[in-house]
Design a protein around this motif. Structure first.
Motif, short mmCIF file in Angstrom:
data_model
loop_
_atom_site.label_atom_id
_atom_site.label_comp_id
_atom_site.label_asym_id
_atom_site.label_seq_id
_atom_site.Cartn_x
_atom_site.Cartn_y
_atom_site.Cartn_z
N ASN A 30 -4.69 -0.57 2.38
CA ASN A 30 -2.92 -0.20 2.16
C ASN A 30 -1.68 1.14 2.31
O ASN A 30 -2.19 1.42 1.62
CB ASN A 30 -2.85 -0.35 0.67
N PHE A 31 -1.99 0.95 3.98
CA PHE A 31 -1.30 2.13 4.48
C PHE A 31 0.46 2.62 3.40
O PHE A 31 0.84 3.01 3.38
CB PHE A 31 -1.06 1.78 5.43
N ARG A 32 0.88 1.01 3.04
CA ARG A 32 2.08 1.22 2.96
C ARG A 32 2.37 2.41 1.54
O ARG A 32 2.80 2.81 0.77
CB ARG A 32 3.35 -0.45 2.81
N GLY A 33 1.26 1.86 0.14
CA GLY A 33 0.75 2.41 -0.59
C GLY A 33 0.58 3.22 -0.69
O GLY A 33 0.62 4.47 -1.56
N TYR A 34 -0.39 3.96 0.51
CA TYR A 34 -0.60 5.81 0.39
C TYR A 34 0.67 6.73 0.46
O TYR A 34 0.91 7.25 0.39
CB TYR A 34 -1.73 5.94 1.71
N LEU A 35 1.42 5.47 1.95
CA LEU A 35 2.76 6.38 2.54
C LEU A 35 3.72 6.89 1.20
O LEU A 35 4.20 7.79 0.96
CB LEU A 35 3.20 5.87 3.28
N ASP A 36 4.19 5.23 -0.36
CA ASP A 36 4.20 5.24 -0.78
C ASP A 36 4.15 6.69 -1.94
O ASP A 36 4.61 7.66 -2.51
CB ASP A 36 4.52 4.47 -2.13
N LYS A 37 2.32 6.70 -2.19
CA LYS A 37 2.59 7.63 -3.39
C LYS A 37 2.19 8.92 -2.33
O LYS A 37 2.71 9.85 -3.25
CB LYS A 37 1.03 7.48 -3.16
N LYS A 38 2.45 9.30 -1.58
CA LYS A 38 2.42 10.65 -0.63
C LYS A 38 3.91 11.40 -0.28
O LYS A 38 3.79 11.77 -1.21
CB LYS A 38 1.77 10.38 0.94
N LYS A 39 4.74 10.31 -0.90
CA LYS A 39 6.38 10.53 -1.24
C LYS A 39 6.18 11.43 -2.71
O LYS A 39 7.20 12.39 -2.66
CB LYS A 39 7.59 10.28 -0.81
N GLY A 40 5.73 11.23 -3.09
CA GLY A 40 5.77 11.69 -4.50
C GLY A 40 5.09 13.13 -4.52
O GLY A 40 5.30 14.14 -5.03
#
Length: 61
Positions: A30-40
């Motif tokens: 789930n790369f979108r979840g990874y990118l969302d988590k990385k933004k935080g």
């Protein structure tokens, strides 16, 4: 290398299985979840290292 002539199809099946399992594993990511988590997360600040471990260079006369 005689065994390669006889069992080439088994090697082909194993490689095909590895290929299919790799595709399945990549689809589960789930790369979108990874990118969302990385933004935080905040980046680690760069720490300026003023201490040089190198000896000073000799001056040329």
């Amino acid at each position: 290398m005689e065994w390669l002539k006889i069992y080439w199809w088994i090697i082909l099946i194993v490689l095909f299985g590895v290929f299919i399992n790799t595709i399945k594993a990549l689809n589960k990511l789930n790369f979108r979840g990874y990118l969302d988590k990385k933004k935080g997360t905040k980046p680690i600040p760069y720490q300026d290292d003023d201490d040089d471990d190198w000896p000073p260079t000799p001056k040329k006369n």
